[in-house]
Design a protein around this motif. Sequence first.
Motif, PDB file in Angstrom:
ATOM      1  N   MET A   1       0.851  -1.178   0.000  1.00 18.47           N
ATOM      2  CA  MET A   1       0.000   0.000   0.000  1.00 18.47           C
ATOM      3  C   MET A   1       0.891   1.234   0.000  1.00 18.47           C
ATOM      4  O   MET A   1       1.844   1.325   0.741  1.00 18.47           O
ATOM      5  CB  MET A   1      -0.889  -0.029   1.238  1.00 18.47           C
ATOM      6  N   THR A   2       0.553   2.185  -0.837  1.00 18.39           N
ATOM      7  CA  THR A   2       1.337   3.407  -0.948  1.00 18.39           C
ATOM      8  C   THR A   2       0.756   4.467  -0.022  1.00 18.39           C
ATOM      9  O   THR A   2      -0.454   4.679   0.000  1.00 18.39           O
ATOM     10  CB  THR A   2       1.294   3.915  -2.402  1.00 18.39           C
ATOM     11  N   ALA A   3       1.615   5.144   0.730  1.00 24.72           N
ATOM     12  CA  ALA A   3       1.160   6.143   1.694  1.00 24.72           C
ATOM     13  C   ALA A   3       1.398   7.553   1.148  1.00 24.72           C
ATOM     14  O   ALA A   3       2.257   8.270   1.618  1.00 24.72           O
ATOM     15  CB  ALA A   3       1.873   5.956   3.023  1.00 24.72           C
ATOM     16  N   LEU A   4       0.649   7.928   0.128  1.00 19.84           N
ATOM     17  CA  LEU A   4       0.734   9.275  -0.413  1.00 19.84           C
ATOM     18  C   LEU A   4      -0.410  10.094   0.144  1.00 19.84           C
ATOM     19  O   LEU A   4      -1.524   9.616   0.270  1.00 19.84           O
ATOM     20  CB  LEU A   4       0.635   9.254  -1.934  1.00 19.84           C
ATOM     21  N   VAL A   5      -0.125  11.344   0.426  1.00 22.20           N
ATOM     22  CA  VAL A   5      -1.171  12.210   0.939  1.00 22.20           C
ATOM     23  C   VAL A   5      -1.971  12.806  -0.220  1.00 22.20           C
ATOM     24  O   VAL A   5      -3.182  12.696  -0.262  1.00 22.20           O
ATOM     25  CB  VAL A   5      -0.575  13.325   1.828  1.00 22.20           C
ATOM     26  N   VAL A   6      -1.296  13.404  -1.188  1.00 23.16           N
ATOM     27  CA  VAL A   6      -1.954  14.044  -2.321  1.00 23.16           C
ATOM     28  C   VAL A   6      -1.804  13.150  -3.553  1.00 23.16           C
ATOM     29  O   VAL A   6      -0.738  12.610  -3.813  1.00 23.16           O
ATOM     30  CB  VAL A   6      -1.323  15.438  -2.589  1.00 23.16           C
ATOM     31  N   CYS A   7      -2.880  13.009  -4.303  1.00 27.62           N
ATOM     32  CA  CYS A   7      -2.833  12.159  -5.487  1.00 27.62           C
ATOM     33  C   CYS A   7      -1.971  12.795  -6.573  1.00 27.62           C
ATOM     34  O   CYS A   7      -2.125  13.983  -6.873  1.00 27.62           O
ATOM     35  CB  CYS A   7      -4.239  11.917  -6.017  1.00 27.62           C
ATOM     36  N   PRO A   8      -1.078  12.025  -7.178  1.00 19.69           N
ATOM     37  CA  PRO A   8      -0.220  12.550  -8.241  1.00 19.69           C
ATOM     38  C   PRO A   8      -0.985  13.057  -9.463  1.00 19.69           C
ATOM     39  O   PRO A   8      -0.469  13.883 -10.211  1.00 19.69           O
ATOM     40  CB  PRO A   8       0.649  11.353  -8.625  1.00 19.69           C
ATOM     41  N   CYS A   9      -2.218  12.582  -9.690  1.00 16.29           N
ATOM     42  CA  CYS A   9      -2.954  12.984 -10.886  1.00 16.29           C
ATOM     43  C   CYS A   9      -3.376  14.446 -10.864  1.00 16.29           C
ATOM     44  O   CYS A   9      -3.753  14.996 -11.899  1.00 16.29           O
ATOM     45  CB  CYS A   9      -4.163  12.085 -11.120  1.00 16.29           C
ATOM     46  N   GLY A  10      -3.333  15.073  -9.697  1.00 15.61           N
ATOM     47  CA  GLY A  10      -3.633  16.496  -9.611  1.00 15.61           C
ATOM     48  C   GLY A  10      -5.095  16.865  -9.486  1.00 15.61           C
ATOM     49  O   GLY A  10      -5.446  18.040  -9.519  1.00 15.61           O
ATOM     50  N   ARG A  11      -5.957  15.885  -9.321  1.00 13.95           N
ATOM     51  CA  ARG A  11      -7.391  16.204  -9.184  1.00 13.95           C
ATOM     52  C   ARG A  11      -7.601  17.087  -7.952  1.00 13.95           C
ATOM     53  O   ARG A  11      -6.982  16.888  -6.917  1.00 13.95           O
ATOM     54  CB  ARG A  11      -8.214  14.929  -9.063  1.00 13.95           C
ATOM     55  N   ASP A  13     -10.727  19.143  -5.486  1.00 11.87           N
ATOM     56  CA  ASP A  13     -12.145  19.106  -5.127  1.00 11.87           C
ATOM     57  C   ASP A  13     -12.813  20.427  -5.522  1.00 11.87           C
ATOM     58  O   ASP A  13     -12.187  21.299  -6.137  1.00 11.87           O
ATOM     59  CB  ASP A  13     -12.327  18.767  -3.643  1.00 11.87           C
ATOM     60  N   ALA A  14     -14.071  20.581  -5.165  1.00 13.27           N
ATOM     61  CA  ALA A  14     -14.837  21.774  -5.542  1.00 13.27           C
ATOM     62  C   ALA A  14     -14.244  23.064  -4.981  1.00 13.27           C
ATOM     63  O   ALA A  14     -14.437  24.138  -5.544  1.00 13.27           O
ATOM     64  CB  ALA A  14     -16.285  21.620  -5.085  1.00 13.27           C
ATOM     65  N   LYS A  15     -13.496  22.952  -3.888  1.00 14.57           N
ATOM     66  CA  LYS A  15     -12.857  24.134  -3.289  1.00 14.57           C
ATOM     67  C   LYS A  15     -11.417  24.299  -3.755  1.00 14.57           C
ATOM     68  O   LYS A  15     -10.652  25.019  -3.155  1.00 14.57           O
ATOM     69  CB  LYS A  15     -12.921  24.041  -1.767  1.00 14.57           C
ATOM     70  N   LYS A  16     -11.057  23.574  -4.836  1.00 11.90           N
ATOM     71  CA  LYS A  16      -9.718  23.656  -5.448  1.00 11.90           C
ATOM     72  C   LYS A  16      -8.604  23.108  -4.562  1.00 11.90           C
ATOM     73  O   LYS A  16      -7.450  23.442  -4.729  1.00 11.90           O
ATOM     74  CB  LYS A  16      -9.386  25.093  -5.869  1.00 11.90           C
ATOM     75  N   ARG A  17      -8.974  22.240  -3.605  1.00 18.39           N
ATOM     76  CA  ARG A  17      -7.977  21.584  -2.760  1.00 18.39           C
ATOM     77  C   ARG A  17      -7.584  20.263  -3.390  1.00 18.39           C
ATOM     78  O   ARG A  17      -8.436  19.554  -3.938  1.00 18.39           O
ATOM     79  CB  ARG A  17      -8.541  21.336  -1.367  1.00 18.39           C
ATOM     80  N   PRO A  18      -6.294  19.887  -3.315  1.00 18.02           N
ATOM     81  CA  PRO A  18      -5.875  18.600  -3.864  1.00 18.02           C
ATOM     82  C   PRO A  18      -6.599  17.443  -3.176  1.00 18.02           C
ATOM     83  O   PRO A  18      -6.838  17.472  -1.972  1.00 18.02           O
ATOM     84  CB  PRO A  18      -4.376  18.551  -3.552  1.00 18.02           C
ATOM     85  N   VAL A  19      -6.960  16.444  -3.949  1.00 17.69           N
ATOM     86  CA  VAL A  19      -7.645  15.258  -3.421  1.00 17.69           C
ATOM     87  C   VAL A  19      -6.594  14.258  -2.942  1.00 17.69           C
ATOM     88  O   VAL A  19      -5.562  14.056  -3.585  1.00 17.69           O
ATOM     89  CB  VAL A  19      -8.561  14.634  -4.497  1.00 17.69           C
ATOM     90  N   ALA A  20      -6.852  13.627  -1.828  1.00 23.22           N
ATOM     91  CA  ALA A  20      -5.939  12.638  -1.258  1.00 23.22           C
ATOM     92  C   ALA A  20      -5.857  11.407  -2.157  1.00 23.22           C
ATOM     93  O   ALA A  20      -6.849  10.991  -2.765  1.00 23.22           O
ATOM     94  CB  ALA A  20      -6.404  12.222   0.134  1.00 23.22           C
TER      95      ALA A  20
END
Length: 134
Positions: A1-11, A13-20
């Motif tokens: 399991m990879t423990a990344l906080v922010v998804c590398p794809c750059g998606r 959310d609606a408030k322009k915050r990076p998705v985990a």
Amino acid sequence: MTALVVCPCGRADAKKRPVAYANCCGRFVDHVDTTPAPDAEHLMRSRYTAFVLARADYLLATWHHNTQPASLDFDADAKWLGLEAREHKVTGDDTAEVEFVARYRIAGAAVRLHERSRFVREDGRWFYVDGDQR
């Protein structure tokens, strides 16, 4: 399991915050057998993330059997810089295209991969077929 906080794809959310990662591509990459990507854009994003993470298992599992390579090699010196999903177009009941630009740096040189990828859905799962680089 990879423990990344922010998804590398750059998606974002609606408030322009990076998705985990766990709430974005991680649910597909880490659970390929039980959680297929719901559409071609999600599959393209998760495949980009798999390239960033050097996850050949996921890339091969989501590559259509007619065009799938026997194996994949990753360049350890590649530094992935970002993904821009430009267009997701449904082209038929079980086909779609996604245009994207992926950026990375290798040996100090910037590389820009601009592709229109083709996807097909079989038995409820989306697969990457091939693409045209621009």
